[in-house]
Design a protein around this motif. Structure first.
Motif, PDB file in Angstrom:
ATOM      1  N   ASP A 112     -59.216  83.369  37.103  1.00 54.72           N
ATOM      2  CA  ASP A 112     -59.686  82.728  38.330  1.00 54.72           C
ATOM      3  C   ASP A 112     -60.516  83.754  39.092  1.00 54.72           C
ATOM      4  O   ASP A 112     -59.990  84.538  39.886  1.00 54.72           O
ATOM      5  CB  ASP A 112     -58.485  82.254  39.146  1.00 54.72           C
ATOM      6  CG  ASP A 112     -58.874  81.454  40.375  1.00 54.72           C
ATOM      7  OD1 ASP A 112     -60.079  81.151  40.520  1.00 54.72           O
ATOM      8  OD2 ASP A 112     -57.990  81.146  41.180  1.00 54.72           O
ATOM      9  N   ALA A 113     -61.822  83.758  38.828  1.00 53.70           N
ATOM     10  CA  ALA A 113     -62.688  84.858  39.262  1.00 53.70           C
ATOM     11  C   ALA A 113     -62.619  85.124  40.754  1.00 53.70           C
ATOM     12  O   ALA A 113     -62.656  86.283  41.187  1.00 53.70           O
ATOM     13  CB  ALA A 113     -64.134  84.582  38.840  1.00 53.70           C
ATOM     14  N   ASP A 114     -62.529  84.074  41.568  1.00 58.76           N
ATOM     15  CA  ASP A 114     -62.497  84.277  43.023  1.00 58.76           C
ATOM     16  C   ASP A 114     -61.105  84.066  43.619  1.00 58.76           C
ATOM     17  O   ASP A 114     -60.943  84.005  44.843  1.00 58.76           O
ATOM     18  CB  ASP A 114     -63.509  83.365  43.712  1.00 58.76           C
ATOM     19  CG  ASP A 114     -63.333  81.899  43.337  1.00 58.76           C
ATOM     20  OD1 ASP A 114     -62.319  81.569  42.675  1.00 58.76           O
ATOM     21  OD2 ASP A 114     -64.214  81.081  43.673  1.00 58.76           O
ATOM     22  N   GLY A 122     -67.765  80.998  37.642  1.00 55.96           N
ATOM     23  CA  GLY A 122     -67.332  82.327  37.231  1.00 55.96           C
ATOM     24  C   GLY A 122     -65.987  82.372  36.547  1.00 55.96           C
ATOM     25  O   GLY A 122     -65.644  83.382  35.913  1.00 55.96           O
ATOM     26  N   ASP A 123     -65.190  81.309  36.644  1.00 57.13           N
ATOM     27  CA  ASP A 123     -63.896  81.279  35.974  1.00 57.13           C
ATOM     28  C   ASP A 123     -64.087  81.245  34.458  1.00 57.13           C
ATOM     29  O   ASP A 123     -65.089  80.731  33.945  1.00 57.13           O
ATOM     30  CB  ASP A 123     -63.084  80.054  36.396  1.00 57.13           C
ATOM     31  CG  ASP A 123     -62.626  80.121  37.844  1.00 57.13           C
ATOM     32  OD1 ASP A 123     -62.942  81.115  38.517  1.00 57.13           O
ATOM     33  OD2 ASP A 123     -61.964  79.166  38.291  1.00 57.13           O
ATOM     34  N   LEU A 150     -69.048  79.321  33.231  1.00 52.62           N
ATOM     35  CA  LEU A 150     -68.789  78.135  34.043  1.00 52.62           C
ATOM     36  C   LEU A 150     -69.574  78.206  35.355  1.00 52.62           C
ATOM     37  O   LEU A 150     -69.520  79.204  36.071  1.00 52.62           O
ATOM     38  CB  LEU A 150     -67.295  78.024  34.333  1.00 52.62           C
ATOM     39  CG  LEU A 150     -66.848  76.839  35.190  1.00 52.62           C
ATOM     40  CD1 LEU A 150     -67.130  75.528  34.474  1.00 52.62           C
ATOM     41  CD2 LEU A 150     -65.362  76.954  35.534  1.00 52.62           C
ATOM     42  N   VAL A 151     -70.321  77.129  35.632  1.00 50.21           N
ATOM     43  CA  VAL A 151     -71.044  76.998  36.890  1.00 50.21           C
ATOM     44  C   VAL A 151     -70.696  75.636  37.486  1.00 50.21           C
ATOM     45  O   VAL A 151     -70.859  74.598  36.831  1.00 50.21           O
ATOM     46  CB  VAL A 151     -72.566  77.117  36.706  1.00 50.21           C
ATOM     47  CG1 VAL A 151     -73.285  76.865  38.034  1.00 50.21           C
ATOM     48  CG2 VAL A 151     -72.934  78.483  36.136  1.00 50.21           C
TER      49      VAL A 151
END
Length: 320
Positions: A112-114, A122-123, A150-151
């Protein structure tokens, strides 16, 4: 050709990956393998094999189109529809690290990038199946796969316009087995979906190289790109595909190029469209007459002169 088993394997993988992140599963997915076909499509292209070469190429294209069904798993129901009952992700749920196999195991990693506990730009997801058997489908998955690049733009999960969703799938000899056989996937696949009004959906499928093996057949789509537009008001779809197909059925490779996009209603064959299929020494120009018939113009020696024309029906092409 790349049969429905090819498509359904990817559906299975995404269902398990994203379903393990708080979503719920749908109906059991049945993975089946047809008997090996008689090889009548070996190159070069002739009057005797033009129909079978066309079927092989169209079959690969059709299989890639079926891959859009995976978006049902991540909550974009306007595009899919073949697998009922798939719920949207409950992204605020506690994230398990394993998939509930009946036997074997599958370990899932969600980066979970953020750190917002929602699937967002970004994930990434990684999963390793270890002879993971599912009793409801009778299928066993074995090997690694990942979801990257992923976007997320807007809210594609609730279809709040405008929205867009892009994702890449990476397969590393991922196999699916059932009582009838095995299919193995290796390579990459990119999916790009968007809409400005939830009436017209734009879809792009691409692959640098994607290989499927099943029933003694190996097929690779390379430098592949497909665009599809779905119009839910007009109930029509338009499709354009270009790339290279290497197949043991063909005993070689062909390139295919859409000259005029294929257009048809959702529930019928295309009524217009032109596709050029070529190998190093011959070609067949596939021209749609209407939703019943298709012309195959064969050039035996690539001298630009049509040597023979064959008219076939869509039913004779029998593309699954």
């Amino acid at each position: 050709m790349l049969t429905r088993k090819f498509s359904m394997l990817i559906v299975s993988v995404v269902l398990l990956l994203l379903g393990s992140c708080g979503g719920s599963g749908g109906d059991g997915i049945v993975v089946t393998t047809p008997p090996p076909p008689v090889n009548t499509a070996a190159l070069p292209i002739t009057a005797a094999n033009a129909r079978d070469v066309t079927v092989t190429v169209f079959g690969a294209i059709t299989s890639s189109i079926e891959l859009i069904e995976i978006v049902d798993v991540i909550g974009v129901p306007a595009v899919g529809g073949m697998i009922p009952g798939l719920a949207k992700l409950e992204v605020n749920a506690i994230i398990p690290r394993t998939v509930a196999c009946d036997t074997g195991e599958a370990n899932v990693s969600w980066d979970d990038a953020d750190n917002n506990l929602e699937i967002s730009t970004g994930d990434t997801f990684d999963v390793v199946f270890a002879m993971c058997f599912f009793a409801d489908s009778g299928a066993t998955l074995d090997g690694p796969t990942s979801l990257t690049n992923l976007v997320v733009e807007g809210d594609p999960f609730n279809q709040i316009v405008p929205w867009a969703l892009r994702i890449s799938f990476d397969f590393d000899n991922l196999s699916a087995m059932d009582s009838t056989g095995t299919v193995v996937l290796d390579g990459d696949l990119n999916l790009d979906l968007s809409s400005n009004d939830n009436i017209v959906i734009d879809i792009l499928i691409s692959a640098a190289s994607l290989t499927a093996q099943q029933a003694g057949i190996t097929e690779t789509l390379s430098d592949y790109g497909l665009t599809q537009t779905l119009d839910f008001n007009a109930q029509t779809q338009s499709i354009s595909a270009n790339g290279t197909l290497t197949s043991t059925l063909l005993e070689g490779s062909v390139t295919f190029e859409t000259i005029e996009e294929f257009v048809g209603t959702f529930e019928d064959n295309p009524f217009t469209g032109v596709l050029l299929i070529s190998d190093a020494s011959s070609s067949v120009l596939v021209t749609v007459i209407d939703n019943i018939s298709v012309l195959l113009d064969i050039d035996f020696d690539l001298d630009g002169v049509i040597d023979q024309t064959i008219e076939v029906t869509w039913a004779e092409l029998d593309i699954d």
